[in-house]
Design an enzyme around this catalytic site. Structure first.
Site, mmCIF file in Angstrom:
data_model
loop_
_atom_site.group_PDB
_atom_site.id
_atom_site.type_symbol
_atom_site.label_atom_id
_atom_site.label_comp_id
_atom_site.label_asym_id
_atom_site.label_seq_id
_atom_site.Cartn_x
_atom_site.Cartn_y
_atom_site.Cartn_z
ATOM 1 N N VAL A 57 37.689 29.598 34.844
ATOM 2 C CA VAL A 57 36.965 28.503 35.485
ATOM 3 C C VAL A 57 37.148 27.241 34.639
ATOM 4 O O VAL A 57 36.973 27.263 33.414
ATOM 5 C CB VAL A 57 35.467 28.848 35.638
ATOM 6 C CG1 VAL A 57 34.733 27.698 36.335
ATOM 7 C CG2 VAL A 57 35.287 30.149 36.423
ATOM 8 N N GLY B 222 37.075 35.214 33.226
ATOM 9 C CA GLY B 222 36.672 36.543 33.637
ATOM 10 C C GLY B 222 37.877 37.436 33.825
ATOM 11 O O GLY B 222 39.002 37.096 33.426
ATOM 12 N N ASP C 55 26.399 42.092 41.610
ATOM 13 C CA ASP C 55 26.669 41.884 40.189
ATOM 14 C C ASP C 55 25.737 40.813 39.614
ATOM 15 O O ASP C 55 26.180 39.869 38.959
ATOM 16 C CB ASP C 55 28.134 41.481 39.985
ATOM 17 C CG ASP C 55 28.584 41.653 38.521
ATOM 18 O OD1 ASP C 55 27.913 42.414 37.795
ATOM 19 O OD2 ASP C 55 29.586 41.035 38.119
ATOM 20 N N ILE D 5 35.732 26.302 31.023
ATOM 21 C CA ILE D 5 34.301 26.584 30.800
ATOM 22 C C ILE D 5 33.974 28.061 30.986
ATOM 23 O O ILE D 5 32.829 28.464 30.770
ATOM 24 C CB ILE D 5 33.422 25.730 31.739
ATOM 25 C CG1 ILE D 5 33.793 25.988 33.213
ATOM 26 C CG2 ILE D 5 33.548 24.265 31.397
ATOM 27 C CD1 ILE D 5 32.922 25.214 34.190
ATOM 28 N N LYS E 25 38.039 27.428 40.033
ATOM 29 C CA LYS E 25 38.325 28.778 39.566
ATOM 30 C C LYS E 25 39.744 29.147 39.976
ATOM 31 O O LYS E 25 40.079 29.119 41.160
ATOM 32 C CB LYS E 25 37.314 29.767 40.174
ATOM 33 C CG LYS E 25 37.441 31.188 39.640
ATOM 34 C CD LYS E 25 36.313 32.063 40.186
ATOM 35 C CE LYS E 25 36.364 33.454 39.591
ATOM 36 N NZ LYS E 25 35.250 34.311 40.082
ATOM 37 N N MET F 26 39.274 38.342 36.595
ATOM 38 C CA MET F 26 40.205 37.923 37.646
ATOM 39 C C MET F 26 40.751 36.514 37.444
ATOM 40 O O MET F 26 41.863 36.229 37.880
ATOM 41 C CB MET F 26 39.522 37.988 39.018
ATOM 42 C CG MET F 26 39.311 39.388 39.537
ATOM 43 S SD MET F 26 38.997 39.347 41.321
ATOM 44 C CE MET F 26 37.647 38.188 41.437
ATOM 45 N N GLY F 27 39.957 35.669 36.819
ATOM 46 C CA GLY F 27 40.419 34.285 36.734
ATOM 47 C C GLY F 27 39.696 33.512 35.650
ATOM 48 O O GLY F 27 38.912 34.062 34.862
#
Length: 432
Positions: free
Chosen positions: A21, A16, A129, A13, A36, A18-19
């Site tokens: 989800v 990003g 952020d 879904i 995540k 870093m990872g």
């Protein structure tokens, strides 16, 4: 794929830096969750530490408008973070579909997002952020703040784990103080929220340019265009508060808690505050026996005025006991008094009454037994009593005997003397 023996991954879904989800199902508790996973090929040496920091930061927060952390661990060398699942879309996807939202919807988002930020700030956490992609909608439309991956603790500046001199965050929503390289504080999140709300209303961020550096300069030096100048139908109260969120100086912005309460209370609609009932400015009644009968000056006692007595002009500045009366400027009071004295029918009536009483007193004195005109014949005609200022005429009253005052038995001799005197005076004038 099963994570930690209980979280079965279903569909991706989000993804990003870093990872990624996943939508997953917790087979132990029988509920949908979000998992995540840290990317295995991530080359950032701080990514693992930042990932752990996100878990620790979000794990300290428990609020309906913050995505809750449920679990954290490692699976086959990859860190994972289990969170609440927001069934709806992110605000980024909503904007891409709708373009902009109504003031009513944006006010609701503002109240909920600010409430979530307030809880984080009260725990000493700055998100750093806030942007449309990090605000998620639940199935019922409520807002949840997610992705605390670059959050920092206010009392631990080193916890951000960023490279030296690196500005972390998205330039479109970056606060001016952060563009200057200063540490982020709670007011920085409020500014970012203001940028987000501005975009939700107008369909565009408050500042945009071809490069990130140019955008940072706009945050520092350029005033945002008021949304109503862009054709957005917005209550003035909403627009003014929104521009306050975008103040250049952090100390000029409201706190997240104040923002949440302001929007939740409906103040954005601009409803006028109820005002106390104004005291009626009716003139108090005074007795007819008041001196001059028209103006009750300072110290005049008006407590004994009988019902139905004539209304007189008594100004609030002169009657100290009148409740709710406002002082009248001295120059205005003098002008009004002059108008009352010259225009009031009561003034003329009272002045005439004074003249009448004076004439009556003179007549009684004149005909009293101790002052007979026969004993003391007048050598000059009686002087006429001057009327009181403002009187229209002088009143005289004949005596009961039908004779005019001064017509005694010696009037003929007095008249002759008067005539002779007049002739002598005339002769002198001729000679001169």
């Amino acid at each position: 794929m099963l994570i930690a023996g209980r979280y079965r991954l279903q569909t991706t879904i989000g993804r990003g830096a870093m990872g990624e989800v996943w939508r997953a199902y917790d087979e132990t508790l029988g509920r949908a969750v979000a998992v995540k996973l840290l990317l295995a090929q991530n080359s950032d040496p701080t990514s693992s530490s930042r990932f752990r920091l996100e878990a620790q930061t979000a794990g300290r927060l428990s609020h309906p408008h913050v995505v809750g952390v449920l679990d954290f661990g490692e699976q086959e060398g990859r860190l994972f973070l289990v969170m609440e699942l927001a069934e709806g879309d992110s605000l980024a996807r909503v904007l891409s579909q709708a373009g902009s939202l109504s003031a009513e919807k944006v006010a609701l988002i503002a109240a909920q997002a600010a409430a979530g930020l307030a809880v984080a700030h009260e725990q000493g956490i700055v998100h750093r952020d806030i942007k449309p992609g990090n605000l998620l909608l639940d199935a019922d439309g409520s807002v949840k703040i997610g992705d605390f991956g670059i959050a920092r603790f206010v009392d631990d500046p080193g916890a951000a784990l960023t490279a030296t001199g690196q500005i972390v965050g998205t330039s479109l929503y970056l606060a001016p103080e952060r563009a200057l390289g200063k540490p982020a504080g709670p007011a920085s999140d409020v500014y970012s929220l203001g940028c987000l709300l501005y975009q939700l209303l107008t369909g565009r961020p408050p500042f945009h340019a071809d490069s990130a550096v140019a955008i940072l300069h706009h945050h520092l030096d350029t005033a945002p265009v008021p949304p109503r100048e862009l054709g957005v139908g917005l209550p003035p109260a909403f627009e003014n508060y929104l521009l306050g969120l975008l103040a250049k100086r952090p100390e000029d912005r409201p706190t997240a808690r104040q923002t949440a309460e302001w929007f939740a209370a409906g103040a954005w609609r601009g409803r006028p505050e109820p005002l106390p009932a104004a005291a009626p400015l009716t003139a108090p009644e005074v007795p007819r026996s008041t001196a001059s009968g028209a103006f009750a000056g300072p110290g005049t006692n008006t407590a004994g005025a009988a019902p139905g007595s004539a209304t007189t002009y008594a100004f609030p500045s002169a009657v100290g006991s009148t409740a709710g009366a406002h002082r009248t400027p001295r120059r205005q009071r003098s002008g009004v008094r002059a108008f009352v004295v010259h225009r009031s029918r009561t003034v003329s009536t009272v002045a005439a009454l004074v003249v009448f009483l004076a004439a009556l007193l003179v007549g009684m004195t004149w005909f009293s037994p101790d002052h007979s005109s026969a004993e003391t014949p007048p050598t000059d005609p009686p002087r006429t009593t001057s009327p009181a200022p403002g009187a229209s005429s002088t009143l005289s009253t004949p005596p009961t005997g039908g004779e005019e005052p001064g017509n005694s038995a010696d009037d003929s001799s007095g008249s002759q003397q008067h005539t002779q005197k007049g002739k002598n005076g005339h002769s002198k004038d001729d000679k001169g």
